[in-house]
Design a protein around this motif. Structure first.
Motif, PDB file in Angstrom:
ATOM      1  N   LYS A 159      -7.354 -10.036   2.501  1.00  0.00           N
ATOM      2  CA  LYS A 159      -6.259  -9.121   2.181  1.00  0.00           C
ATOM      3  C   LYS A 159      -6.556  -8.473   0.844  1.00  0.00           C
ATOM      4  CE  LYS A 159      -2.718 -11.653   4.718  1.00  0.00           C
ATOM      5  NZ  LYS A 159      -1.396 -12.293   4.673  1.00  0.00           N
ATOM      6  N   MET A 160      -6.153  -7.212   0.712  1.00  0.00           N
ATOM      7  CA  MET A 160      -6.378  -6.480  -0.529  1.00  0.00           C
ATOM      8  C   MET A 160      -5.235  -5.524  -0.813  1.00  0.00           C
ATOM      9  SD  MET A 160      -9.172  -3.524   0.317  1.00  0.00           S
ATOM     10  CE  MET A 160      -8.694  -2.015   1.155  1.00  0.00           C
ATOM     11  N   ILE A 161      -5.122  -5.177  -2.079  1.00  0.00           N
ATOM     12  CA  ILE A 161      -4.235  -4.101  -2.520  1.00  0.00           C
ATOM     13  C   ILE A 161      -5.137  -2.933  -2.882  1.00  0.00           C
ATOM     14  CG2 ILE A 161      -2.593  -3.309  -4.261  1.00  0.00           C
ATOM     15  CD1 ILE A 161      -1.728  -6.237  -4.602  1.00  0.00           C
ATOM     16  N   LEU A 162      -4.840  -1.757  -2.362  1.00  0.00           N
ATOM     17  CA  LEU A 162      -5.586  -0.532  -2.676  1.00  0.00           C
ATOM     18  C   LEU A 162      -4.649   0.388  -3.445  1.00  0.00           C
ATOM     19  CD1 LEU A 162      -8.129   1.239  -2.269  1.00  0.00           C
ATOM     20  CD2 LEU A 162      -6.957   2.208  -0.283  1.00  0.00           C
ATOM     21  N   ALA A 208       2.584 -10.713  -2.667  1.00  0.00           N
ATOM     22  CA  ALA A 208       1.855  -9.553  -2.141  1.00  0.00           C
ATOM     23  C   ALA A 208       1.161  -9.880  -0.820  1.00  0.00           C
ATOM     24  CB  ALA A 208       0.849  -9.054  -3.171  1.00  0.00           C
ATOM     25  N   ALA A 209       0.487 -11.030  -0.751  1.00  0.00           N
ATOM     26  CA  ALA A 209      -0.238 -11.400   0.464  1.00  0.00           C
ATOM     27  C   ALA A 209       0.704 -11.567   1.659  1.00  0.00           C
ATOM     28  CB  ALA A 209      -1.036 -12.683   0.233  1.00  0.00           C
ATOM     29  N   GLY A 210       1.975 -11.850   1.396  1.00  0.00           N
ATOM     30  CA  GLY A 210       2.942 -12.021   2.475  1.00  0.00           C
ATOM     31  C   GLY A 210       3.472 -10.719   3.056  1.00  0.00           C
ATOM     32  N   GLU A 216      26.336  -0.326   7.973  1.00  0.00           N
ATOM     33  CA  GLU A 216      25.344  -1.018   7.145  1.00  0.00           C
ATOM     34  C   GLU A 216      23.946  -0.693   7.653  1.00  0.00           C
ATOM     35  OE1 GLU A 216      24.310  -5.563   5.797  1.00  0.00           O
ATOM     36  OE2 GLU A 216      26.197  -5.115   6.768  1.00  0.00           O
ATOM     37  N   ASN A 217      23.031  -0.386   6.737  1.00  0.00           N
ATOM     38  CA  ASN A 217      21.653  -0.079   7.094  1.00  0.00           C
ATOM     39  C   ASN A 217      20.875  -1.387   7.193  1.00  0.00           C
ATOM     40  OD1 ASN A 217      19.064   0.834   7.405  1.00  0.00           O
ATOM     41  ND2 ASN A 217      19.085   2.180   5.632  1.00  0.00           N
ATOM     42  N   THR A 218      20.417  -1.737   8.396  1.00  0.00           N
ATOM     43  CA  THR A 218      19.699  -2.989   8.593  1.00  0.00           C
ATOM     44  C   THR A 218      18.193  -2.775   8.737  1.00  0.00           C
ATOM     45  OG1 THR A 218      20.078  -2.873  10.970  1.00  0.00           O
ATOM     46  CG2 THR A 218      21.671  -4.138   9.663  1.00  0.00           C
ATOM     47  N   ARG A 219      17.726  -1.555   8.595  1.00  0.00           N
ATOM     48  CA  ARG A 219      16.298  -1.296   8.688  1.00  0.00           C
ATOM     49  C   ARG A 219      15.587  -1.816   7.445  1.00  0.00           C
ATOM     50  NH1 ARG A 219      15.456   4.700   9.215  1.00  0.00           N
ATOM     51  NH2 ARG A 219      17.306   4.716   7.956  1.00  0.00           N
ATOM     52  N   LYS A 220      14.363  -2.337   7.656  1.00  0.00           N
ATOM     53  CA  LYS A 220      13.543  -2.818   6.545  1.00  0.00           C
ATOM     54  C   LYS A 220      12.998  -1.612   5.782  1.00  0.00           C
ATOM     55  CE  LYS A 220       9.525  -5.658   5.595  1.00  0.00           C
ATOM     56  NZ  LYS A 220       8.425  -6.411   6.161  1.00  0.00           N
ATOM     57  N   PRO A 221      13.107  -1.594   4.448  1.00  0.00           N
ATOM     58  CA  PRO A 221      12.585  -0.463   3.690  1.00  0.00           C
ATOM     59  C   PRO A 221      11.069  -0.389   3.785  1.00  0.00           C
ATOM     60  CG  PRO A 221      13.313  -2.203   2.215  1.00  0.00           C
ATOM     61  CD  PRO A 221      13.688  -2.613   3.603  1.00  0.00           C
ATOM     62  N   LYS A 222      10.523   0.829   3.711  1.00  0.00           N
ATOM     63  CA  LYS A 222       9.085   1.019   3.817  1.00  0.00           C
ATOM     64  C   LYS A 222       8.364   0.443   2.612  1.00  0.00           C
ATOM     65  CE  LYS A 222       5.520   4.474   4.471  1.00  0.00           C
ATOM     66  NZ  LYS A 222       4.912   4.572   5.740  1.00  0.00           N
ATOM     67  N   GLY A 223       8.917   0.598   1.430  1.00  0.00           N
ATOM     68  CA  GLY A 223       8.267   0.125   0.217  1.00  0.00           C
ATOM     69  C   GLY A 223       8.920  -1.124  -0.314  1.00  0.00           C
ATOM     70  N   ILE A 224       8.798  -1.312  -1.607  1.00  0.00           N
ATOM     71  CA  ILE A 224       9.430  -2.447  -2.263  1.00  0.00           C
ATOM     72  C   ILE A 224      10.391  -1.923  -3.313  1.00  0.00           C
ATOM     73  CG2 ILE A 224       7.533  -4.037  -1.835  1.00  0.00           C
ATOM     74  CD1 ILE A 224       6.577  -3.560  -4.677  1.00  0.00           C
TER      75      ILE A 224
END
Length: 115
Positions: free
Chosen positions: A107-110, A20-22, A4-12
């Motif tokens: 915080k911002m989204i670019l 988003a802020a979280g 099982e892959n337990t690594r957090k994915p880089k994206g969503i």
């Protein structure tokens, strides 16, 4: 049996509701970023800036849309300062010198638009 892959994915993931802020946390005296979308046509990155932190003047080859999630920031474009608060957006045109300075923690989204 497959491990099982337990690594957090880089994206969503697609069709996933997220705060988003979280996705990024403030760190003292730092700018934190997390790239959540990376495509040939552009990228989407979430940033958290501690108060007083910023990005020095630079240019980018593509248009960039800044969406402020929370806090206050001064975004200077071609020498003109712009004061933004949570909920505000501004488009930074390609090849225009620009800089950012956190007036409070923010915080911002670019979104970089490569076209």
């Amino acid at each position: 049996m497959q491990a099982e892959n337990t690594r957090k994915p880089k994206g969503i993931s697609g069709a996933e509701i997220i705060s988003a802020a979280g996705l990024v946390n403030y760190q003292e005296d730092s700018v934190v970023s997390h790239e959540i979308v990376k495509k040939q046509t552009g990228t989407v990155t979430i940033f958290a800036f501690d108060e007083g932190e910023g990005l020095s003047e630079h240019t980018a080859p593509f248009d960039a849309l800044v969406q402020v999630l929370e806090g206050e920031v001064e975004v200077s474009i071609a020498g003109k300062p712009n004061h933004l608060n949570g909920g505000d957006i501004i488009l930074i045109p390609a090849q225009q010198p620009h800089s950012l300075k956190a007036l409070t923690q923010f915080k911002m989204i670019l979104t970089m638009i490569r076209s």
